[in-house]
Scaffold this motif. Sequence first.
Motif, short mmCIF file in Angstrom:
data_model
loop_
_atom_site.label_atom_id
_atom_site.label_comp_id
_atom_site.label_asym_id
_atom_site.label_seq_id
_atom_site.Cartn_x
_atom_site.Cartn_y
_atom_site.Cartn_z
N LYS A 16 23.36 -51.78 20.49
CA LYS A 16 22.85 -51.04 19.33
C LYS A 16 22.36 -49.65 19.71
CE LYS A 16 21.58 -55.02 16.56
NZ LYS A 16 20.49 -55.83 16.03
N LEU A 17 22.09 -49.44 20.99
CA LEU A 17 21.62 -48.14 21.47
C LEU A 17 22.75 -47.11 21.57
CD1 LEU A 17 19.23 -49.37 24.31
CD2 LEU A 17 18.62 -48.69 21.97
N PHE A 18 23.99 -47.58 21.48
CA PHE A 18 25.14 -46.69 21.55
C PHE A 18 25.54 -46.27 20.15
CE2 PHE A 18 25.44 -49.11 25.45
CZ PHE A 18 25.77 -48.14 26.39
N PRO A 19 25.97 -45.01 19.99
CA PRO A 19 26.42 -44.59 18.65
C PRO A 19 27.74 -45.24 18.26
CG PRO A 19 26.76 -42.82 20.23
CD PRO A 19 26.01 -43.92 20.95
N GLU A 20 28.50 -45.69 19.24
CA GLU A 20 29.80 -46.29 18.97
C GLU A 20 29.61 -47.72 18.46
OE1 GLU A 20 28.92 -45.30 22.11
OE2 GLU A 20 30.17 -43.59 22.59
N PRO A 21 30.42 -48.13 17.50
CA PRO A 21 30.32 -49.51 17.00
C PRO A 21 31.00 -50.51 17.93
CG PRO A 21 32.02 -48.33 15.81
CD PRO A 21 31.38 -47.34 16.75
N PHE A 22 30.30 -51.57 18.23
CA PHE A 22 30.84 -52.68 19.01
C PHE A 22 31.10 -53.84 18.06
CE2 PHE A 22 29.00 -50.28 22.40
CZ PHE A 22 29.63 -50.68 23.57
N THR A 23 32.07 -54.67 18.38
CA THR A 23 32.33 -55.89 17.64
C THR A 23 32.29 -57.06 18.62
OG1 THR A 23 34.72 -55.62 17.91
CG2 THR A 23 33.74 -54.76 15.87
N PHE A 28 37.44 -66.39 26.32
CA PHE A 28 37.10 -66.92 27.64
C PHE A 28 36.01 -67.99 27.59
CE2 PHE A 28 38.42 -62.47 28.82
CZ PHE A 28 39.65 -62.84 29.35
N GLY A 29 35.93 -68.73 26.53
CA GLY A 29 34.90 -69.76 26.42
C GLY A 29 33.53 -69.19 26.15
N GLY A 30 33.47 -67.92 25.86
CA GLY A 30 32.22 -67.25 25.53
C GLY A 30 32.49 -66.28 24.41
N ILE A 31 31.80 -65.17 24.44
CA ILE A 31 32.09 -64.12 23.48
C ILE A 31 32.25 -62.82 24.25
CG2 ILE A 31 30.96 -65.14 21.47
CD1 ILE A 31 28.57 -63.34 22.01
N ALA A 32 33.06 -61.96 23.70
CA ALA A 32 33.27 -60.64 24.30
C ALA A 32 32.81 -59.58 23.31
CB ALA A 32 34.73 -60.43 24.64
N PHE A 33 32.26 -58.52 23.84
CA PHE A 33 31.86 -57.38 23.02
C PHE A 33 32.94 -56.33 23.21
CE2 PHE A 33 28.12 -59.85 23.44
CZ PHE A 33 27.39 -59.61 22.30
N LEU A 34 33.50 -55.88 22.09
CA LEU A 34 34.63 -54.97 22.12
C LEU A 34 34.27 -53.61 21.55
CD1 LEU A 34 35.68 -58.04 21.51
CD2 LEU A 34 37.84 -56.93 21.26
N TYR A 35 34.90 -52.60 22.09
CA TYR A 35 34.79 -51.24 21.57
C TYR A 35 36.20 -50.80 21.24
CZ TYR A 35 34.43 -46.20 21.40
OH TYR A 35 34.52 -44.90 20.99
#
Length: 108
Positions: A16-23, A28-35
């Motif tokens: 949330k500290l980045f101006p770019e939106p992450f999804t 991989f059996g977890g979650i990934a944060f994508l840009y």
Amino acid sequence: MAYNEELAERIRAAVKLFPEPFTEKKMFGGIAFLYGGKMTVGPVKDDLMVRVISEKMEAVLQQDFVRPMDFTGKPMKEFIFVSPEGFKTEEQLQGWIELGLEHAKGKL
């Protein structure tokens, strides 16, 4: 395969500290944060998965608490795991997120 939800929450707060939106996406059996649709970081069990540009892989793998990501017994190109000791502080976690973001931006 479960993932560390506390780590996921820390990542959510940090991106949330980045101006770019992450999804977020389950991977991989977890979650990934994508840009921009490109993977950056994510929790896998208690470890942190990070994408790293190939030019930095050798140096990054020399750091403490870092190892190649090897789900299948064979290291995956441009992926690392960081053990929990390597992201104890928010500053350390932020550094890994920035490294993953660098990789994603390089692929766009």
